[in-house]
Design a protein around this motif. Structure first.
Motif, PDB file in Angstrom:
ATOM      1  N   TRP A 140      -2.245  -4.239 -11.695  1.00 16.19           N
ATOM      2  CA  TRP A 140      -2.814  -4.365 -10.339  1.00 16.19           C
ATOM      3  C   TRP A 140      -3.112  -2.972  -9.787  1.00 16.19           C
ATOM      4  O   TRP A 140      -2.361  -2.437  -8.983  1.00 16.19           O
ATOM      5  N   PRO A 141      -4.211  -2.351 -10.202  1.00 14.09           N
ATOM      6  CA  PRO A 141      -4.503  -0.968  -9.807  1.00 14.09           C
ATOM      7  C   PRO A 141      -4.662  -0.786  -8.301  1.00 14.09           C
ATOM      8  O   PRO A 141      -4.210   0.220  -7.732  1.00 14.09           O
ATOM      9  N   GLU A 142      -5.293  -1.765  -7.629  1.00 12.29           N
ATOM     10  CA  GLU A 142      -5.489  -1.634  -6.177  1.00 12.29           C
ATOM     11  C   GLU A 142      -4.144  -1.654  -5.443  1.00 12.29           C
ATOM     12  O   GLU A 142      -3.929  -0.910  -4.486  1.00 12.29           O
ATOM     13  N   GLY A 143      -3.258  -2.512  -5.901  1.00  8.75           N
ATOM     14  CA  GLY A 143      -1.939  -2.606  -5.282  1.00  8.75           C
ATOM     15  C   GLY A 143      -1.137  -1.339  -5.470  1.00  8.75           C
ATOM     16  O   GLY A 143      -0.437  -0.896  -4.554  1.00  8.75           O
ATOM     17  N   ALA A 160      -2.371   1.697  -5.917  1.00  9.47           N
ATOM     18  CA  ALA A 160      -2.971   2.742  -5.082  1.00  9.47           C
ATOM     19  C   ALA A 160      -2.514   2.589  -3.634  1.00  9.47           C
ATOM     20  O   ALA A 160      -2.163   3.577  -2.971  1.00  9.47           O
ATOM     21  N   LEU A 161      -2.502   1.357  -3.153  1.00  8.06           N
ATOM     22  CA  LEU A 161      -2.048   1.094  -1.792  1.00  8.06           C
ATOM     23  C   LEU A 161      -0.575   1.454  -1.630  1.00  8.06           C
ATOM     24  O   LEU A 161      -0.183   2.082  -0.645  1.00  8.06           O
ATOM     25  N   THR A 202      -0.109   5.216  -1.498  1.00  4.39           N
ATOM     26  CA  THR A 202      -0.544   5.738  -0.203  1.00  4.39           C
ATOM     27  C   THR A 202       0.502   5.458   0.874  1.00  4.39           C
ATOM     28  O   THR A 202       0.861   6.346   1.649  1.00  4.39           O
TER      29      THR A 202
END
Length: 103
Positions: A80-83, A85-86, A89
């Motif tokens: 889950w790359p988007e997760g 990254a979030l 952050t």
């Protein structure tokens, strides 16, 4: 950006302890009444003592035992790359020493 570190004071810890004791006492009293009506007075003390003891020691269960019970698996950045990254952050904004794991 402001970072507030709130160190628990003795009064805060005592307040938490008092609330915990009151909650456990209230739950034990309700269990005493209900179990006493069903099981009779002979076994009520044993059943309520075991239930209250289980509540006291439940927070000390290991993380691995809990995750194994839910059949959780650790997620990687490829899952889950988007997760990720979030999460990176948010953990940087919160000033966490390391990024939490996703399960």
């Amino acid at each position: 950006m402001f970072h507030f570190v709130i160190a628990p004071t003795l009064a805060h810890r005592l307040n938490n302890l008092a609330q915990t004791v009151l909650l456990l006492g209230g739950m034990a009293a309700i269990a005493w009444l209900v179990v006493g009506m069903i099981a009779g007075p002979e076994t009520t003390f044993v059943i309520v003592a075991v239930m209250t003891g289980g509540l006291l020691f439940a927070p000390t269960l290991s993380r691995e035992l809990l995750l194994r019970g839910y059949r959780a698996r650790q997620l990687g950045a490829r899952d889950w790359p988007e997760g990720f990254a979030l999460l990176e952050t948010l953990s940087a904004r919160a000033g966490l020493p390391r990024c939490p794991e996703l399960w």
